[in-house]
Write an enzyme that holds these catalytic residues in place. Structure first.
Site, PDB file in Angstrom:
ATOM      1  N   HIS A 470     107.994 -34.116 -33.285  1.00 54.98           N
ATOM      2  CA  HIS A 470     107.185 -34.119 -33.821  1.00 54.98           C
ATOM      3  C   HIS A 470     105.504 -35.675 -33.298  1.00 54.98           C
ATOM      4  O   HIS A 470     104.958 -36.102 -33.687  1.00 54.98           O
ATOM      5  CB  HIS A 470     106.867 -33.594 -35.045  1.00 54.98           C
TER       6      HIS A 470
HETATM    7  C1  LIG Z   1     113.281 -30.358 -29.089  1.00 52.35           C
HETATM    8  C2  LIG Z   1     112.074 -29.766 -29.202  1.00 52.35           C
HETATM    9  C3  LIG Z   1     112.157 -29.246 -30.745  1.00 52.35           C
HETATM   10  C4  LIG Z   1     110.443 -29.607 -31.516  1.00 52.35           C
HETATM   11  N1  LIG Z   1     110.164 -27.759 -32.013  1.00 52.35           N
HETATM   12  C5  LIG Z   1     109.412 -26.980 -32.704  1.00 52.35           C
HETATM   13  C6  LIG Z   1     109.306 -26.265 -33.520  1.00 52.35           C
HETATM   14  O1  LIG Z   1     110.489 -25.176 -33.719  1.00 52.35           O
HETATM   15  N2  LIG Z   1     108.197 -25.848 -34.160  1.00 52.35           N
HETATM   16  C7  LIG Z   1     107.222 -26.773 -33.600  1.00 52.35           C
HETATM   17  O2  LIG Z   1     106.379 -26.183 -34.385  1.00 52.35           O
HETATM   18  N3  LIG Z   1     107.137 -27.893 -32.898  1.00 52.35           N
HETATM   19  C8  LIG Z   1     108.574 -28.671 -32.104  1.00 52.35           C
HETATM   20  N4  LIG Z   1     109.003 -29.653 -31.245  1.00 52.35           N
HETATM   21  C9  LIG Z   1     106.931 -29.992 -31.404  1.00 52.35           C
HETATM   22  C10 LIG Z   1     106.280 -29.399 -30.351  1.00 52.35           C
HETATM   23  O3  LIG Z   1     106.956 -28.714 -29.615  1.00 52.35           O
HETATM   24  C11 LIG Z   1     105.110 -30.213 -29.873  1.00 52.35           C
HETATM   25  O4  LIG Z   1     104.019 -31.138 -30.940  1.00 52.35           O
HETATM   26  C12 LIG Z   1     104.303 -29.601 -28.819  1.00 52.35           C
HETATM   27  O5  LIG Z   1     104.721 -28.583 -27.949  1.00 52.35           O
HETATM   28  C13 LIG Z   1     103.742 -30.870 -27.937  1.00 52.35           C
HETATM   29  O6  LIG Z   1     103.266 -29.996 -27.166  1.00 52.35           O
HETATM   30  P1  LIG Z   1     101.638 -30.921 -25.791  1.00 52.35           P
HETATM   31  O7  LIG Z   1     100.560 -30.560 -25.359  1.00 52.35           O
HETATM   32  O8  LIG Z   1     101.010 -32.525 -27.107  1.00 52.35           O
HETATM   33  O9  LIG Z   1     102.555 -31.897 -25.399  1.00 52.35           O
HETATM   34  P2  LIG Z   1     104.070 -30.849 -24.064  1.00 52.35           P
HETATM   35  O10 LIG Z   1     104.113 -29.578 -24.769  1.00 52.35           O
HETATM   36  O11 LIG Z   1     104.958 -31.770 -24.593  1.00 52.35           O
HETATM   37  O12 LIG Z   1     102.990 -30.991 -22.716  1.00 52.35           O
HETATM   38  C14 LIG Z   1     102.960 -31.928 -21.967  1.00 52.35           C
HETATM   39  C15 LIG Z   1     103.269 -31.903 -20.416  1.00 52.35           C
HETATM   40  O13 LIG Z   1     102.605 -32.496 -19.622  1.00 52.35           O
HETATM   41  C16 LIG Z   1     103.127 -32.603 -18.639  1.00 52.35           C
HETATM   42  N5  LIG Z   1     103.302 -34.116 -17.871  1.00 52.35           N
HETATM   43  C17 LIG Z   1     103.928 -35.693 -18.460  1.00 52.35           C
HETATM   44  N6  LIG Z   1     103.321 -35.770 -17.971  1.00 52.35           N
HETATM   45  C18 LIG Z   1     103.463 -35.919 -16.732  1.00 52.35           C
HETATM   46  C19 LIG Z   1     102.066 -35.813 -15.582  1.00 52.35           C
HETATM   47  N7  LIG Z   1     102.386 -37.499 -15.108  1.00 52.35           N
HETATM   48  N8  LIG Z   1     101.847 -35.235 -14.695  1.00 52.35           N
HETATM   49  C20 LIG Z   1     101.807 -33.924 -14.581  1.00 52.35           C
HETATM   50  N9  LIG Z   1     102.134 -33.171 -15.429  1.00 52.35           N
HETATM   51  C21 LIG Z   1     102.767 -33.839 -16.973  1.00 52.35           C
HETATM   52  C22 LIG Z   1     105.184 -32.800 -18.762  1.00 52.35           C
HETATM   53  O14 LIG Z   1     105.881 -32.003 -18.163  1.00 52.35           O
HETATM   54  C23 LIG Z   1     104.801 -31.657 -20.121  1.00 52.35           C
HETATM   55  O15 LIG Z   1     104.538 -29.787 -19.673  1.00 52.35           O
HETATM   56  C24 LIG Z   1     109.045 -29.563 -30.363  1.00 52.35           C
HETATM   57  C25 LIG Z   1     109.854 -31.011 -29.617  1.00 52.35           C
HETATM   58  C26 LIG Z   1     110.693 -30.849 -29.028  1.00 52.35           C
HETATM   59  C27 LIG Z   1     110.807 -31.107 -27.810  1.00 52.35           C
END
Ligand SMILES: Cc1cc2nc3c(=O)[nH]c(=O)nc-3n(C[C@H](O)[C@H](O)[C@H](O)COP(=O)(O)OP(=O)(O)OC[C@H]3O[C@@H](n4cnc5c(N)ncnc54)[C@H](O)[C@@H]3O)c2cc1C
Length: 539
Positions: A470
């Site tokens: 998280h």
């Molecule tokens: C294994 C795991 C289990 C989890 N379980 C839960 C759960 O059950 N419930 C829950 O609420 N939360 C859970 N979480 C946490 C939750 O999924 C995250 O907090 C949330 O998805 C984060 O969202 P975000 O938009 O910040 O980043 P992300 O969803 O990680 O998105 C970032 C995106 O940017 C892309 N990216 C990065 N760098 C670049 C670049 N240079 N160029 C182009 N694209 C790029 C990545 O590939 C990715 O697709 C879990 C996380 C993980 C890893």
């Protein structure tokens, strides 16, 4: 379309919600860039496939932290999604908004518009809660939120035992009452994972003003003067640039967004200079304030009717697989945990600061990528502290975007946090020793009855503690000297650039972080729409 108004970097939880919201206006041209490949794979769609994706090389960034002195010099493995949907395509699908007090706390730290009353409409609009809409919940929104399709008898007994230890039972922890114990909800629709991509982008792919490119690793943000005007990226091994007429928006997650900012000249000046990066804006908070939930797992050998381990191992797993293929129901259609209990570690906490999660199954992850369900009936119970006081850092290891940054989470560096987690482990034991769940426990396997004193428990935490995955907080929203973005998510010190993802959370929310991150994407689209409407009116 080769001219875009908004270029969004990262098609993850926030990026997908944002792309949907911005593209609602047909006059805006949106490019959504994703470094990873498409997510259209059986194990991405199948909830139990989470186990297969945990160490996946193609759809996961596979980060590692630095060795941590307080954890016996262990590095820790941090998976992050690298595909359409980002981490919501590989996560455990648990859907928890967080406590209203979390958002009121954001507002009170200098972020008008982020109190619970303000964000509740976004939470409601973004979801289709299968039980239906009410004052707290939304119906008809893009993201499906469902109850578990199978609720095991042991899960009900865990709830009852927790109630007998003094917790209130909550029928909907995303509704009127967060604290207490109850069944979790999940972002699952019809037995299939409903990632942010499935929910927000896939249904509107035919919009002419929305373009999605996969396999595009953004290298840096391009500036003209102090204004962000586009990004440089690698696509099919070729370097190219894309211009944004209005804004570039980083939604690359709590690790890559601060890295990209720093590589683009926005970050702690001294650190940037060390790597030969020209400083455009000295922003000391970029990559600071790294927060995460430190996760401790306990395991109990159980009576055979208390666990579904036997149904997903041996020959029976083939029947279970067949059942899933035919009906999209059964154990393969479940999210990572069934029940959550929100508990205070100390009476003086304003609201629960511990999350205990129960699942009527047990498994082990091995670094070679294998996930083995335990060969005996087991019940798993985990705990993490929801609002840790110690924060870590994301720092550059190199000026090369392909080199992972240095991740230093600083778990267990603060006595307050350590005491809270120890209280959580003791609370798990108290519940598991209370009827009716107690009669289902054959033995405590992990950590085991010999681990009793605070020192013993601390050593167990050092040896086995993990991340709940998280991560957030590394481009904090606020108005103090370390705030990276303002309350409209605009990067301070430059123009035409925002960060919209989990990194803007000033403090982590009290629960799993996917739902609040999606809300951040929904809210950002609303903020941008307000600004463009206001400028049109002024014009
Ligand atoms: C294994 C795991 C289990 C989890 N379980 C839960 C759960 O059950 N419930 C829950 O609420 N939360 C859970 N979480 C946490 C939750 O999924 C995250 O907090 C949330 O998805 C984060 O969202 P975000 O938009 O910040 O980043 P992300 O969803 O990680 O998105 C970032 C995106 O940017 C892309 N990216 C990065 N760098 C670049 C670049 N240079 N160029 C182009 N694209 C790029 C990545 O590939 C990715 O697709 C879990 C996380 C993980 C890893």
């Amino acid at each position: 379309m080769d001219r875009f108004d908004y270029v969004i970097v990262g098609a993850g939880s926030a990026g997908c919600a944002l792309a949907r919201g911005l593209s609602d206006d047909p006059g805006k041209r949106i490019l959504l860039l994703e470094a990873g490949p498409h997510a259209n794979k059986f194990w991405v769609h199948t909830p139990a496939g989470m186990a297969k994706l945990y160490f996946n090389r193609l759809r996961n960034w596979n980060f590692h932290t630095e060795p941590m002195e307080r954890l016996n010099d262990r590095p820790m493995y941090w998976p992050r999604g690298k595909t359409l949907g980002g981490s919501s395509a590989i996560n455990g699908m648990v859907f928890i908004r967080g406590h209203p007090g979390d958002f009121d706390g954001w507002r009170d730290q200098g972020n008008p518009g982020w109190g619970y009353e303000d964000v509740l409409p976004c939470f409601k609009r973004m979801e289709n809660f299968e039980r239906g809409a009410d004052a707290w919940r939304g119906g008809g929104g893009p993201l499906n939120v469902s109850d578990p399709v199978v609720k095991e008898a042991s899960s009900y007994d865990f709830i009852e035992a927790a109630r007998r230890t003094g917790l209130a039972v909550t029928e909907d922890m995303n509704g009127a009452v967060h604290d207490g114990v109850g069944f979790m909800q999940h972002s699952i629709r019809g037995g299939r994972r409903h990632s942010a991509y499935n929910a927000f982008v896939e249904p509107v792919l035919s919009r002419p003003n929305l373009v999605v490119w996969t396999g595009c690793a953004v290298q840096r943000v391009m500036f003209e003067g102090r204004r962000a005007v586009g990004v440089e990226l690698i696509r099919e091994d070729r370097r190219q640039t894309v211009r944004a007429q209005c804004e570039v928006i980083l939604s690359a997650g709590a690790i890559k967004s601060p890295q990209l900012l720093m590589l683009s000249g926005v970050g702690p000046g001294e650190q940037l200079r060390q790597h030969g990066i020209e400083v455009l804006h000295d922003s000391p908070g970029v990559g600071e304030n790294l927060q995460d939930h430190f996760y401790i797992h306990t395991g109990f050998r159980a009576t055979s009717d208390s666990s579904y381990n036997a149904s997903i191992t041996g020959l029976r797993k083939y029947w279970e697989g067949f059942r899933y293929l035919m009906t999209h129901r059964g154990y393969l259609a479940l999210g990572s945990s069934q029940v959550a209990a929100f508990v205070k570690s100390r009476p003086e906490e304003p609201y629960a600061d511990l999350q205990i999660s129960f699942r009527p199954m047990t498994f082990n992850y091995f670094p070679n990528g294998r996930v083995e369900v335990e060969p005996f009936p087991g019940m798993g119970v985990s705990v993490y502290q929801l609002r840790p006081t110690a924060a870590g850092t994301v720092r550059l290891r190199s000026a090369d975007v392909t080199v992972d940054p240095l991740l230093t989470p600083n778990f267990l560096t603060n006595a307050y946090d350590v005491e809270a987690v120890i209280a959580g482990i003791r609370k798990i034991r108290e519940i598991m020793r209370t009827a009716p769940i107690a009669s289902r426990v054959v033995a405590e396997e992990v950590p085991g009855p010999d681990v009793e004193s605070d020192d013993d428990i601390y050593r167990f935490m050092e040896e086995t503690g993990n991340s709940a995955h998280h991560q957030g907080g590394t481009c904090k929203m606020g108005n103090d000297g370390t705030a990276v973005v303002d309350h409209r998510l605009r990067v301070r010190g430059v123009e035409g650039l925002r960060v919209v993802d989990a990194s803007i959370m000033p403090t982590l929310t009290s629960g799993n972080t996917n739902a609040p991150t999606i809300m951040i994407g929904v809210k950002a689209a609303e903020l941008i729409a307000q600004e463009t409407t206001a400028s049109l009116v002024a014009y």
